[in-house]
Enzyme design. Sequence first.
Site, PDB file in Angstrom:
ATOM      1  N   LYS A  37       0.932  -1.139   0.015  1.00 54.17           N
ATOM      2  CA  LYS A  37      -0.044   0.005   0.043  1.00 54.17           C
ATOM      3  C   LYS A  37       0.840   1.231   0.006  1.00 54.17           C
ATOM      4  O   LYS A  37       2.065   1.374   0.731  1.00 54.17           O
ATOM      5  CB  LYS A  37      -0.896  -0.069   1.177  1.00 54.17           C
ATOM      6  CG  LYS A  37      -2.184   0.839   1.159  1.00 54.17           C
ATOM      7  CD  LYS A  37      -3.036   0.206   0.315  1.00 54.17           C
ATOM      8  CE  LYS A  37      -4.482   0.751   0.436  1.00 54.17           C
ATOM      9  NZ  LYS A  37      -5.622   0.019  -0.361  1.00 54.17           N
TER      10      LYS A  37
HETATM   11  P1  NAD Z   1     -12.641   7.934  -3.249  1.00 51.97           P
HETATM   12  O1  NAD Z   1     -11.905   8.986  -3.008  1.00 51.97           O
HETATM   13  O2  NAD Z   1     -13.423   7.888  -4.827  1.00 51.97           O
HETATM   14  O3  NAD Z   1     -14.078   8.238  -2.520  1.00 51.97           O
HETATM   15  C1  NAD Z   1     -14.219   8.583  -0.996  1.00 51.97           C
HETATM   16  C2  NAD Z   1     -15.597   9.350  -0.707  1.00 51.97           C
HETATM   17  O4  NAD Z   1     -15.486   9.255   0.826  1.00 51.97           O
HETATM   18  C3  NAD Z   1     -15.891  10.361  -1.158  1.00 51.97           C
HETATM   19  O5  NAD Z   1     -17.360  10.402  -1.626  1.00 51.97           O
HETATM   20  C4  NAD Z   1     -15.624  11.386  -0.148  1.00 51.97           C
HETATM   21  O6  NAD Z   1     -16.345  12.779  -0.340  1.00 51.97           O
HETATM   22  C5  NAD Z   1     -16.026  10.558   1.171  1.00 51.97           C
HETATM   23  N1  NAD Z   1     -15.329  10.950   2.556  1.00 51.97           N
HETATM   24  C6  NAD Z   1     -14.203  11.287   2.965  1.00 51.97           C
HETATM   25  N2  NAD Z   1     -14.253  11.873   4.174  1.00 51.97           N
HETATM   26  C7  NAD Z   1     -15.446  11.701   4.434  1.00 51.97           C
HETATM   27  C8  NAD Z   1     -16.083  12.066   5.536  1.00 51.97           C
HETATM   28  N3  NAD Z   1     -15.313  12.468   6.785  1.00 51.97           N
HETATM   29  N4  NAD Z   1     -17.401  11.488   5.606  1.00 51.97           N
HETATM   30  C9  NAD Z   1     -18.159  11.026   4.961  1.00 51.97           C
HETATM   31  N5  NAD Z   1     -17.521  10.727   3.593  1.00 51.97           N
HETATM   32  C10 NAD Z   1     -16.306  10.951   3.521  1.00 51.97           C
HETATM   33  O7  NAD Z   1     -12.395   6.687  -2.532  1.00 51.97           O
HETATM   34  P2  NAD Z   1     -12.729   5.015  -3.083  1.00 51.97           P
HETATM   35  O8  NAD Z   1     -11.955   4.826  -4.080  1.00 51.97           O
HETATM   36  O9  NAD Z   1     -14.137   5.111  -3.053  1.00 51.97           O
HETATM   37  O10 NAD Z   1     -12.340   4.417  -1.714  1.00 51.97           O
HETATM   38  C11 NAD Z   1     -13.374   4.357  -0.593  1.00 51.97           C
HETATM   39  C12 NAD Z   1     -12.828   3.340   0.382  1.00 51.97           C
HETATM   40  O11 NAD Z   1     -12.803   2.051  -0.209  1.00 51.97           O
HETATM   41  C13 NAD Z   1     -11.398   3.744   1.138  1.00 51.97           C
HETATM   42  O12 NAD Z   1     -11.353   2.998   2.515  1.00 51.97           O
HETATM   43  C14 NAD Z   1     -10.444   2.629  -0.021  1.00 51.97           C
HETATM   44  O13 NAD Z   1      -9.445   2.286   0.827  1.00 51.97           O
HETATM   45  C15 NAD Z   1     -11.447   1.541   0.075  1.00 51.97           C
HETATM   46  N6  NAD Z   1     -11.392   0.693  -1.111  1.00 51.97           N
HETATM   47  C16 NAD Z   1     -11.180   1.408  -2.531  1.00 51.97           C
HETATM   48  C17 NAD Z   1     -10.838   0.630  -3.570  1.00 51.97           C
HETATM   49  C18 NAD Z   1     -10.860   1.111  -5.071  1.00 51.97           C
HETATM   50  O14 NAD Z   1     -10.978   0.282  -5.810  1.00 51.97           O
HETATM   51  N7  NAD Z   1     -11.104   2.275  -5.190  1.00 51.97           N
HETATM   52  C19 NAD Z   1     -10.496  -0.972  -3.358  1.00 51.97           C
HETATM   53  C20 NAD Z   1     -10.664  -1.235  -2.026  1.00 51.97           C
HETATM   54  C21 NAD Z   1     -10.859  -0.571  -1.085  1.00 51.97           C
END
Ligand code: NAD
Length: 411
Positions: free
Chosen positions: A102
């Site tokens: 990561k």
């Molecule tokens: P992203 O940046 O596209 O979206 C994150 C979202 O969280 C946004 O809508 C943002 O506004 C919101 N957010 C941030 N702070 C916040 C808060 N305090 N309260 C409410 N909402 C809040 O990120 P993503 O890719 O959607 O990832 C989201 C989660 O999923 C993370 O934990 C990431 O590690 C996990 N994840 C993502 C992937 C992937 O393929 N993108 C894969 C596995 C896990």
Amino acid sequence: MNALAATSRNFKNAARILGLDAKIEKSLLIPFREIKVECTIPKDDGSLVSYVGFRVQHDNARGPMKGGIRYHPEVDPDEVNALAQLMTWKTAVADIPYGGAKGGIGCTPRDLSMSELERLTRVFTQKIHDLIGIHTDVPAPDMGTNAQTMAWILDEYSKFHGHSPAVVTGKPIDLGGSLGREAATGRGVVFGTEALLAEYGKSCKGLTFVIQGFGNVGSWAAKLIHEKGGKVIAVSDITGAVKNPNGLDIIELVKHKESTGSLLNFSGGDNMDPNEILIHECDVLIPSALGGVLNRENASSVRAKFIVEAANHPTDPEADEILSKKGVIILPDIYANAGGVTVSYFEWVQNIQGFMWEEEKVNNELQRYMTRAFHNIKSMCKTYDCNLRMGAFTLGVNRVARATNLRGWEA
Ligand code: NAD
């Protein structure tokens, strides 16, 4: 409890349940390599600014290390370390031939222009290009990064090593990305949720869902649940929260978010207090934003029957205990959000083969992998009489321990 302590605690519980010997337990806990680099870039106004970038490569017993790169102000070495370890168990749970890694840069992407983000990504790549690679460590997008970020990494890396599309996944389709990758984590969350609900004789149709986070993962999960007849009754992101007890029209909400930049003031719902989102009554709660959001302060107020951990590490161990006692069923992150890394694997395979799959094949294979992993987890739960989190941890840890032992111990 911080993310690293929580992840290590889950690992140690799994090691104890599996009866791993002390040597292998120690070797699986210590990361293979931790990288910290200073990335200094000129801002658009000519001033210089520095950001700290991290990459933790946790384990490569089962294959090249794999994991996202996040851009977020709260990125810290302990959290990156925990997330790298989670990736090792996650790739093993999904049974894809990878280890775990990561990375992240401590920055606020919204405060940077596109050209500043590009410079930052290129400088970070220059500093780590010798330590990543198609058969060593393959980054992907995570919170605050996207396909464009991967395109910049691919371009910068290729300057040193020749054209190398398989060095990153989650790329734009034009650069060798996979069809279906953008939606894959959210789609995997929904396949996992369906496998879980089927155990209880239920499906998404007619159930109520609350989603925290409306970025890549949260918005795709919401769209697919909506398509399957589930009612998404409340959604939040960094800009605020909206609710509609009859179900939000997700297609319209996505359009509203695109045109106004915010979830607030959506004509098809009412604004709500974002602090209420996790304790809003629903059948299925899907945290899809940050880690540690379910903790001892709010766990006893949670009113969901199921929690599907789309975000990484959203539930800290104290909350885990409180929720278990309340009878809430938790689908753990190392399984629930494995759809992204699974389709990343399909993307890497396509790049190495030089052959592109149809989107239908990607989605069908993803469903097959997610459903198979769910049944593998259930089988561990049965063998060791444990909950889904420990079922997933014992499955992942056992696979990595077997690979480590088979590779041998001679230096
Ligand atoms: P992203 O940046 O596209 O979206 C994150 C979202 O969280 C946004 O809508 C943002 O506004 C919101 N957010 C941030 N702070 C916040 C808060 N305090 N309260 C409410 N909402 C809040 O990120 P993503 O890719 O959607 O990832 C989201 C989660 O999923 C993370 O934990 C990431 O590690 C996990 N994840 C993502 C992937 C992937 O393929 N993108 C894969 C596995 C896990």
